[in-house]
Each structure stands twice: as C-alpha cells, then as structure tokens.
Design an enzyme around this catalytic site. Structure first.
Site, PDB file in Angstrom:
ATOM      1  N   ASP A 190     -10.091  -0.064   4.114  1.00 52.22           N
ATOM      2  CA  ASP A 190     -11.571  -0.082   4.410  1.00 52.22           C
ATOM      3  C   ASP A 190     -12.109  -1.668   4.006  1.00 52.22           C
ATOM      4  OD1 ASP A 190     -11.231   0.001   1.429  1.00 52.22           O
ATOM      5  OD2 ASP A 190     -12.113   2.182   1.537  1.00 52.22           O
ATOM      6  N   ALA A 229      14.437   9.629  47.114  1.00 52.72           N
ATOM      7  CA  ALA A 229      14.881  10.842  46.080  1.00 52.72           C
ATOM      8  C   ALA A 229      15.523  10.158  44.732  1.00 52.72           C
ATOM      9  CB  ALA A 229      16.224  11.391  46.868  1.00 52.72           C
ATOM     10  N   ASN A 283      15.317  14.803  40.577  1.00 51.79           N
ATOM     11  CA  ASN A 283      15.836  13.677  41.500  1.00 51.79           C
ATOM     12  C   ASN A 283      17.324  13.544  41.626  1.00 51.79           C
ATOM     13  OD1 ASN A 283      13.095  13.314  41.571  1.00 51.79           O
ATOM     14  ND2 ASN A 283      13.086  11.070  41.391  1.00 51.79           N
ATOM     15  N   THR A 340       4.445  18.262  45.028  1.00 55.01           N
ATOM     16  CA  THR A 340       4.592  19.226  44.361  1.00 55.01           C
ATOM     17  C   THR A 340       5.159  18.799  42.856  1.00 55.01           C
ATOM     18  OG1 THR A 340       6.974  19.641  45.062  1.00 55.01           O
ATOM     19  CG2 THR A 340       5.055  20.489  46.288  1.00 55.01           C
ATOM     20  N   ASP A 376      -8.332  -5.825   3.360  1.00 60.61           N
ATOM     21  CA  ASP A 376      -7.458  -4.939   3.712  1.00 60.61           C
ATOM     22  C   ASP A 376      -6.833  -5.317   5.324  1.00 60.61           C
ATOM     23  OD1 ASP A 376      -7.175  -3.464   1.555  1.00 60.61           O
ATOM     24  OD2 ASP A 376      -8.604  -1.841   2.446  1.00 60.61           O
ATOM     25  N   ASP A 379      -4.934   5.136   0.464  1.00 59.76           N
ATOM     26  CA  ASP A 379      -5.718   5.090  -0.682  1.00 59.76           C
ATOM     27  C   ASP A 379      -6.096   6.284  -1.191  1.00 59.76           C
ATOM     28  OD1 ASP A 379      -7.411   5.356   1.457  1.00 59.76           O
ATOM     29  OD2 ASP A 379      -8.222   3.373   1.188  1.00 59.76           O
TER      30      ASP A 379
HETATM   31  P1  ATP Z   1      -8.908   3.232  -3.548  1.00 56.00           P
HETATM   32  O1  ATP Z   1      -8.233   1.943  -3.522  1.00 56.00           O
HETATM   33  O2  ATP Z   1      -8.219   4.296  -3.637  1.00 56.00           O
HETATM   34  O3  ATP Z   1      -9.863   3.434  -2.472  1.00 56.00           O
HETATM   35  P2  ATP Z   1     -10.834   2.735  -5.472  1.00 56.00           P
HETATM   36  O4  ATP Z   1     -12.139   2.919  -4.703  1.00 56.00           O
HETATM   37  O5  ATP Z   1     -11.064   3.140  -6.954  1.00 56.00           O
HETATM   38  O6  ATP Z   1      -9.552   3.275  -4.907  1.00 56.00           O
HETATM   39  P3  ATP Z   1     -11.511   0.003  -5.645  1.00 56.00           P
HETATM   40  O7  ATP Z   1     -12.658   0.247  -4.583  1.00 56.00           O
HETATM   41  O8  ATP Z   1     -10.660  -1.181  -5.461  1.00 56.00           O
HETATM   42  O9  ATP Z   1     -10.315   1.220  -5.499  1.00 56.00           O
HETATM   43  O10 ATP Z   1     -12.178   0.074  -6.913  1.00 56.00           O
HETATM   44  C1  ATP Z   1     -11.321  -0.216  -7.951  1.00 56.00           C
HETATM   45  C2  ATP Z   1     -12.282  -0.014  -9.399  1.00 56.00           C
HETATM   46  O11 ATP Z   1     -13.393  -0.814  -9.167  1.00 56.00           O
HETATM   47  C3  ATP Z   1     -12.700   1.307  -9.409  1.00 56.00           C
HETATM   48  O12 ATP Z   1     -11.828   2.246 -10.318  1.00 56.00           O
HETATM   49  C4  ATP Z   1     -13.989   1.005 -10.417  1.00 56.00           C
HETATM   50  O13 ATP Z   1     -13.742   1.024 -11.884  1.00 56.00           O
HETATM   51  C5  ATP Z   1     -14.567  -0.331  -9.861  1.00 56.00           C
HETATM   52  N1  ATP Z   1     -15.548  -0.065  -8.995  1.00 56.00           N
HETATM   53  C6  ATP Z   1     -15.590   0.605  -7.828  1.00 56.00           C
HETATM   54  N2  ATP Z   1     -16.578   0.310  -7.267  1.00 56.00           N
HETATM   55  C7  ATP Z   1     -17.501  -0.567  -7.918  1.00 56.00           C
HETATM   56  C8  ATP Z   1     -18.632  -1.078  -7.491  1.00 56.00           C
HETATM   57  N3  ATP Z   1     -19.371  -0.918  -6.651  1.00 56.00           N
HETATM   58  N4  ATP Z   1     -19.433  -2.012  -8.645  1.00 56.00           N
HETATM   59  C9  ATP Z   1     -18.349  -2.150  -9.623  1.00 56.00           C
HETATM   60  N5  ATP Z   1     -17.427  -1.809  -9.995  1.00 56.00           N
HETATM   61  C10 ATP Z   1     -16.821  -0.867  -9.105  1.00 56.00           C
END
Ligand code: ATP
Length: 909
Positions: A641, A294, A707, A738, A645, A340
């Site tokens: 992502d 029980a 119980n 049950t 990170d 983000d």
């Molecule tokens: P979050 O952090 O919210 O995803 P985000 O994508 O703007 O934002 P990051 O990816 O760090 O952050 O990008 C920072 C900056 O780098 C952007 O604002 C842009 O000016 C530049 N950036 C983003 N993607 C590219 C890329 N493929 N090539 C060159 N510069 C880039």
C-alpha cells in the site's frame, strides 16, 4: 455568485511566473480563497473554459479501427480472392454467399471485440485518478478530471499530483519527479517563491502533474490542468490497459500463425496433387480454399478477447480491478501469495484497549470509533483528571496525529488513518479534542521503514516534539520516562518493564505503539535524527484490530489450491504470530526484518519453505522475499500500500495494491487493485483467474477438434477419390457463423467444483499439452470419419440429386456432431452428468440457436441456394443424430471410467 467575478483567467500569463510570485498574489489572480477554496459555481464555469483535466491518451479505440481489424486477416483475403475467382468462372451465387458470410463474420467479430473494448473502458474509468480538494470550505475527494485552475489540492505521502500546483503550504514535502525530469532522487519542496529564471528542476515552489509525493504533506493551488501542464506539453501519458497482449494471447497468436501456415501448405499440396491426378482445376481450387478455411479457427482471437473482457467484469464483482490483462493469467498460476496483515487479514478497525504507563496499566472500554467509553484499573472506573501522565500521553497522541472524527447520520466516522483515529477516540474518552488549526513547525512523516512519526509544535517557552511509533524503535531512542508527574531516567529495569508490557500486549494480538515527547529550545535543529533522540517515554498503547471473519476460510481455500500464504507485516513478531494463529495461517515462528538482514539468500530460501511469518519488515524486505521466491520458481502475488512498496509490487508476478488504504504510487505499480483491501478477494480473484484459463483451454480444444474433423473429412475424401465433400461456403458457415457462438458460451462456463482443489498450473505449461492434442486428434478423427461415412453412405449413383442430398447430410452431419462435441468440453475431466447439464444455460442456448440456423440452412429457399443444400427427410435427421450421439456418449463414458479408476487408486493408497 456573479460570473463577473469569474472573468477568464490569465493562466497563460500566470504560468510563466507562478513559481516566482507570492502565494497570495496567485490566489488573487486565480480568484480563489486559500482556506475556503473555489465555490461550486466557479468550478462549473472554469470546467467549461479550461476543459477536463486529462491528457489525450492513445488508449481510446475508435469503432472504425475495430471494424478494419475484422477484415485485415490473411484468411479473409484468401476468401476474397476465392470469391473473385468464383465470379470469373460464373459462380456468382457462391461469390455473394462468401461475401455475405465474410460480412456476417465481421459483424459478429466486431460485436465481440467492441464489447470487450467497452469492458476495458469501463475499467479504465474505475481506475481513473482521484484527489482531495478543498471546495466550498469542505474537503472532498473528487475525480481528478474535474480539477480546474484555482482549486486547492491537498497532497499526502504517496499521492500522485493530479495537475500542476503552486504550493501554498507544505510540511517536509519531498517529491519523486523522475517521471518528468528523469532524476530518481527525491526533491525537497517549499512554498516560498523562487527566482524567475529558475529552470524547471529548481522551481521548488511548484509540484507537477505526473510526479508523486514521497513524504510530507502540502496544499497547492492548481495553476495548469490537462494539456496545459508541463507533463501535458512534453509527453502523452499512455495507459497500458487493453493495449498489451497477455502471454496466453501471444501463445495463441503463434498457434494461429502456425495453423495459418499449415493451412496454406496443405491447401496447395492437396489441390496440386488432386489436379495432377486428373481432377478439374476449379474443383481442386475450391477444395484448397475449403481446407485452408477448415484448418484455421477463425473465431478464436475474438472469442479469447471477449472471454478475457467478461472475465474482467467478473473480477470487478469479486472486488479486484485489473490494471493489466496479464494479471488474470498470472493469478491463475500463482503459487505463493505474500500478504500484509493490517487491513488485509484484519479489519483495520482499531480500538485502544490498554495503555501502559510507568505508574501501571490502564484499560480502556468502548467499541469502534464511538467515543463512548472510560478508563479502568482492575475493572474499576478511574477519574482521568487525577492521572496527568495519562492526559499527557493522550495529548501527545492527539498532536502527533492527522486523523479526525466526524459524526453524521450513521454515527461516528473516522477520517484518516485507523491507527491515528483510534488514538483520537481514546482522547475523546477523556474529553480531549484535536486542535482545529494546529501550527506545526516541522513534521517527519510515518513510513513503514522509519516506523515512527514526529510533529514539532510551538510551546510556551520553545518547541515540543510529539512522537509515536513502533515500541522497539521509540524505546531505543528514549533516555527518560514520565513517572506520574515527573520525568525520570529510563533505567534498565524500567526499560525491561516497558518491553514486558508491550510483549504481553502483542502476545494477545494487540497492535502496539509507544508515545514519547521531547522539549526543544526554539531554533534548535529540526533534522529527524536530531529531534528523534533523547526522548521521554510517556507510555505504550495497545490497540485491537480484529481479524476479518472471512479470512480463515479464504486461507483454507488457498491451501487446498496449493497456494502458500506468507504474512509479511510491519507489526511486531508477537502480534503477527497471534493474528496468524487467529486466522488459521500455519506459522511456527516469526522472523524479524533484522533477522532477515542477517540471513544469506540460501538460508532465506530454505526458511521460506517453512511455516513462517515475517514481522517488523520494511518494503525492501518484501522485494528481497519476492526475488528469492521467484528464483525458486514460484509465481508470486504480493500486496502493498505504501510508496516504498512500489518496487516489490512491480517485481512480483502479480502486484496487488489496496484500493482503500493504498497510495496512488502503490496502485500505479500494481497489476491489480483490491477495492475492499480484503485478503479473501485475492483468493476470489485467483479462483476467477483459474476459471478463465480453464475456459480458454476448453474452447481452444473445442474449436481445434472441430476444425480437425473438417480437415480429416476433406483430406481422406480426396485420398479415397470421392467427389467434393464440404464446399467452401459451407465450411465458412460452420466456422464463422455457428462455431463462434458455441465457443463464447464455453467461455462463460462457471468454475468447476475442483478448480480450487488442484495445484496451480505450471506457467511454462503450453496451451496445448500432449493429452490436449490427443483429445483433439481423437475427437477430430471421429468427427471427420463419421461425416465421411455419412457422405459415402448417401452417395449412391452419380445423379445430381443424390449428390446434393449426400452433401447436405454431410454438411448438417458435421454441424450436429460438432454441437454434440461442445458438451465434451464443458469440463475437461469430469463427466457432464456430474458437472450438471443446466449449470451453463448459454451452451444450451448456443446449441439451440446453431441447430435452428442449420434447420434454416436446409429448408429456407434462399439459404438452400446460397449453401447448396436440399431438404432433409426425418429419416436423414435420425441417421445424423445416430452418428452425432457417440461423440458425446463415448467421451462421457471414458471420463466417468477414468474418474472412477482414479478414485479407486486414491482409496487403495
Ligand atoms: P502491515 O505491514 O501488515 O500493514 P503494519 O501496518 O503494522 O502492518 P506498518 O504500517 O509498517 O505495518 O507499521 C509498523 C509499526 O509502526 C506499527 O506496528 C506501529 O507500531 C507503527 N505505526 C503504525 N502506524 C503509525 C503511525 N501513523 N504513526 C506512528 N507509528 C505508526
């Protein structure tokens, strides 16, 4: 076509020298084509030859293990002993019944646990690794399990390596091989052969299963899969899902152990005392066993596991894949969610809207990834052929780019990163197309710490570097600017003009990107720091990334649930603030990564209490913010992502990776993967986590109050000297057959209306707080005393028939009172009438089935013999119902009364 051409591969002999051989040689011996990859039929044959690309994991659970688990409980052993003793003293029916119930309970427990195992397995399948391969001349994403030797695999920053690969091409490839070698520093790789005697760590022409790309890109030929890989040989990967227990499960296990201990002590004490008082030994032994049965809520662990497994499915429907079970509990207690911006709060659907050139700004028309659109100045369409500065910027945007646009039946589709795709679309609008097979001399990839990307290519007289990145970062590296067709020095005035241009774009919520170029003499140094300086600014691009429509509501819901939402983005402060306002995120100012660096921990801790957003951050900042929030007692959810990170995702209480955008590394470090990258899915998952925790609390209280009722009835009965009230077989029937059913039904209770209107639960809060214990004791006392009253009311004289009737009434009475008691736990605070009687049909079904079973127990002859019952008359049922009703009615009234007074208190305030 022919199987002849696919004779068994000599991979065993190959493996020892693949790193020392030329790529062409390996491709030839593996019968693969370095640009077209394997053909479908080759893959099929090889898959049969080499088997799936998996390692034997210990995660798989066999059905017989689950069966054994059902019968290796101390309580079951006590019951078996009881059954044996029953046989010894001639009570064979009892022994058979005990065995039957134990087996039935085992079967029910097995069904529940097996279902839970299946749910976990399905989840494991959903999380199974994927990879990009080139097969039949097309690039496709496949399940990594189907990789075979000879496959061409494409790797990019953040990818996990799915098998052992011999590199065929690679650009600036750096690998994290710590999983294999223990060395945490990234290792540079190249496709040239290395010496035959090189040790594993120096075979730079190879990448290994289980390691990850920290930067760069590559194409490699699969040379070993599954157990044949280095990783397969030295280690077995264990996937932790389903193996670990959550804090709640551990707390419940402790509670179970304590109750088990209490059960044994109480049972021994009572039976010895009873025997000393002159009761027959057998009766006292049976009472002791009854008490032990029980006290312990036998069905609890199975019900908890099942509820969690069903919860996982519910989370999947809400677009959150759990990687660790404990995340569901953590989610329910989350106090802060750091998110983000790009793709989570916004749609990640970029469109270039405006381009600033030294000669003035140009607007770009068109929507999405459809390249229909044109260039305008002050609302007038312009002829782009006349604007060589615009064409140069678009060319560089195309060269410093890995995205492609494809057209299929559904229109234009982007392949690659949205930021880059948007640039490709803009270039298409001037009829420029990406080169099909560009030949990069060097590449310095983008990552959120560098915030820029460079590709160096051959040019007429030498090399040219195409660069793009965050405007502040690029501008600080520019010394010149393209003005119409000529290059000028970047004067302070020009610099300020450019700054004003991108600030204006950012204030309007646009994402900004500067584009630059640099010509280099052939054979100059290709180090990032040397190439990425003295640049010529071509212009600044502003692109729109609209917020997701559902995000404002999700943020509102998070706020009403007492959860703070903090935006941490790599984008510029102005863009961050503009987007924060557009999604209704309270934010008075934006703190940049640089300002963060200058803040000490105390100041940051105070700042975090204000409505701030963080901009231009790097992943290290995320980690620091998590640490500070945690030291202030918060339970933190953190999204991510990128490769970098991973530490923040691991550190956070709930690491949340993006399923679409995220790298394998981020997903591997996270507790939850969002399948749609959407912020509102996080809030949905939190709601689900809270619902699950509530429900577990509901059925724990329900089972314990039932119980307690049984213990009170038996215990008080002994004190007042009554004859044996509930037989062990009857208690077993109640607890095992049950109760489990009704508890599972409570676990399926939908979320209460107020679930997101109350503050987060304190993580230190025990499963049972004082009010919970009070409710259990109160209801338990009623159940026990009401049963006892029924028993003694029917106990007239000591003739056997009356005793049997009294026993049956008590037995049926306690079952029915417990079923009425279930209704009390459909909500812990609100009256059932306000929750809705039919909102959880499972409870009604479970009660119906249980009552049906009890009717059988009373009227079906063989059950009568087994459970020692006798048929009841209608008046007996009436009596029982009269005793069962108050347990629900009184509690319902108490809840209603409490709710009313608390509403009055609030309105008085
Ligand atoms: P979050 O952090 O919210 O995803 P985000 O994508 O703007 O934002 P990051 O990816 O760090 O952050 O990008 C920072 C900056 O780098 C952007 O604002 C842009 O000016 C530049 N950036 C983003 N993607 C590219 C890329 N493929 N090539 C060159 N510069 C880039």
């Amino acid at each position: 076509m022919s199987t002849m051409s696919d004779s068994p591969l000599q991979t065993e002999t190959l493996r020892h020298c693949v790193y020392a051989a030329e790529v062409d040689e390996i491709a030839e011996s593996l019968q693969t084509n370095l640009s077209r990859g394997l053909r479908g039929e080759q893959v099929e044959i090889r898959l049969k030859q080499h088997g799936p690309n998996t390692l034997q994991t210990t995660a798989e659970t066999h059905w017989y293990e689950v069966v054994v688990r059902q019968f290796t409980d101390i309580l079951i052993l006590i019951l078996v002993v009881a059954a044996i003793i029953s046989v010894a003293v001639g009570e064979v029916t009892d022994a058979i019944t005990i065995f039957a119930i134990v087996v039935l309970n085992g079967a029910l427990g097995f069904a529940q646990e097996w279902k839970a195992e299946r749910a976990l397995e399905a989840l494991r399948d959903m999380l199974s690794p994927r990879c990009k391969v080139i097969r039949d001349s097309t690039e496709q994403e496949i399940d990594a399990v189907t990789l075979v030797p000879g496959d061409l695999v494409r790797l990019e920053t953040g990818d996990d390596v799915p098998a052992d690969l011999r590199l065929a091409q690679c650009v600036n490839l750096k690998m994290d091989e710590s999983a294999l070698t223990g060395e945490s520093v990234s290792v540079a790789k190249a496709s040239v052969p290395v010496g035959e005697n090189s040790p594993l760590a120096q075979r730079h022409s190879m990448v290994w299963m289980g390691t990850a790309v920290t930067s760069g890109r590559a194409i490699g030929i699969v040379v070993a899969t599954g157990e044949q890989t280095e990783f397969g040989r030295i280690a077995t990967l264990t996937e932790s899902i389903g193996r670990e227990t959550t804090p709640l499960q551990r707390k419940l296990a402790v509670l179970g152990k304590q109750l088990g201990f209490a059960a044994v002590v109480i049972a021994i004490m009572v039976s010895v005392a009873g025997w000393a008082m002159g009761k027959p030994l057998l009766e006292m032994f049976l009472t002791g066993v009854s008490l032990a049965v029980a006290v312990v809520p036998e069905g609890l662990p199975a019900v908890v596991t099942l509820t969690m497994a069903l919860g996982i499915r519910a989370m999947v429907r809400r677009k959150a894949l759990l990687r660790r079970l404990r995340a569901a509990e953590g989610l329910g207690a989350a106090t802060v969610v750091c998110t983000d911006k790009t793709g989570t709060l916004t749609q990640n659907q970029m469109t270039v809207r405006t381009i600033w050139l030294s000669g003035g700004s140009i607007d770009v028309t068109g929507v999405g990834y459809d390249p229909a659109g044109h260039f305008e100045v002050a609302g007038e369409k312009i002829d782009y052929h006349q604007r060589s500065d615009l064409l140069k910027l678009l060319e560089t945007s195309l060269h410093c780019n890995h995205a492609r646009l494809d057209r299929d039946g559904n229109g234009w589709q982007e392949r690659g990163e949205p930021t880059e795709s948007a640039l490709v679309v803009a270039a298409y609008k001037a009829w420029l197309e990406p080169e099909r097979h560009p030949h990069a001399v060097q590449e310095h990839s983008f990552d959120s710490s560098r915030k820029r990307m460079t590709i160096v290519e051959h040019d007429k007289d030498g090399w040219v570097a195409h660069i793009k990145g965050a405007p502040e970062v690029i501008l600080s590296r520019c010394t010149q600017v393209l003005d119409d067709d000529r290059v000028h020095e970047l004067t302070e005035t020009r610099r300020q003009e450019a700054e004003a241009a991108y600030n204006e774009m950012a204030n309007g919520g646009l994402r900004t990107l500067a584009i630059a170029r640099r010509e280099l003499p052939r054979n100059s140094s290709l180090e990032a720091d040397t190439v990425e300086e003295n640049l010529t600014l071509l212009g600044i691009v502003g692109m729109m990334d609209p917020p997701r429509a559902e995000v404002p509501d999700a943020i509102g819901l998070a706020q009403s649930a007492g959860i703070r939402v903090v935006m941490i983005t790599g984008d510029s402060p102005a863009t961050a603030l503009a987007i924060a306002h557009s999604v209704g995120l309270p934010s008075t100012n934006a703190i940049t990564g640089q300002e963060l660096n200058e803040m000490d921990d105390d100041t940051l801790s105070v700042t975090l209490n204000n409505d701030v957003v963080f901009a231009r951050t790097t992943p290290e900042h995320k980690l620091r913010i998590v640490e500070i929030l945690q030291s202030d007692g918060h339970i933190v959810g953190m999204t991510g992502d990128g490769v970098n990170d991973a530490p923040a995702l691991k550190k956070a209480d709930i690491g949340i990776a993006m399923g679409l955008r995220g790298t394998d590394v981020a997903k591997g470090a996270a507790d939850i993967v969002l399948t749609d990258d959407n912020f509102s899915s996080i809030v949905g998952a939190i709601e689900e986590g809270r619902r699950q925790y509530d429900n577990i609390q509901k059925f724990v209280r329900y089972l314990l109050s039932s119980n307690t009722g049984e213990v009170v009835a038996i215990f008080v009965n002994i004190i007042i000297g009554g004859p044996l009230i509930l037989l062990p077989v009857q208690i077993l029937w109640m607890n095992l057959v049950t109760d489990g059913m009704t508890a599972v039904a409570l676990g399926l209770e939908p979320a209460e209306k107020t679930v997101m209107q109350r503050p987060p639960r304190k993580p230190t809060e025990p499963v049972l707080n004082w009010s919970g214990i009070g409710v259990i004791l109160g209801l338990g006392a009623y159940i026990g005393l009401a049963t006892l009253w029924l028993f003694h009311h029917y106990l007239g004289h000591d003739d056997p028939e009356t005793v049997m009737l009294a026993e049956t009434v008590a037995f049926t009475g306690i079952v029915l009172i417990e079923k009425a008691n279930v209704l009390n736990f459909r909500s812990l605070d609100s009256p059932l009438l306000s929750v809705g009687i039919f909102t959880n049909p499972w409870v009604i079904i479970a009660i119906g089935v249980t009552v049906g079973l009890q009717v059988c127990a009373v009227y079906v002859p063989f059950l009568q013999t087994a459970l020692h019952t006798t048929p009841l008359r209608l008046s007996d049922w009436g009596m029982i119902l009269a005793m069962a009703a108050p347990v629900f009615v009184v509690t319902e009234f108490a809840k209603w009364f409490r709710q009313r007074t608390s509403v009055e208190k609030v309105s008085q305030k």
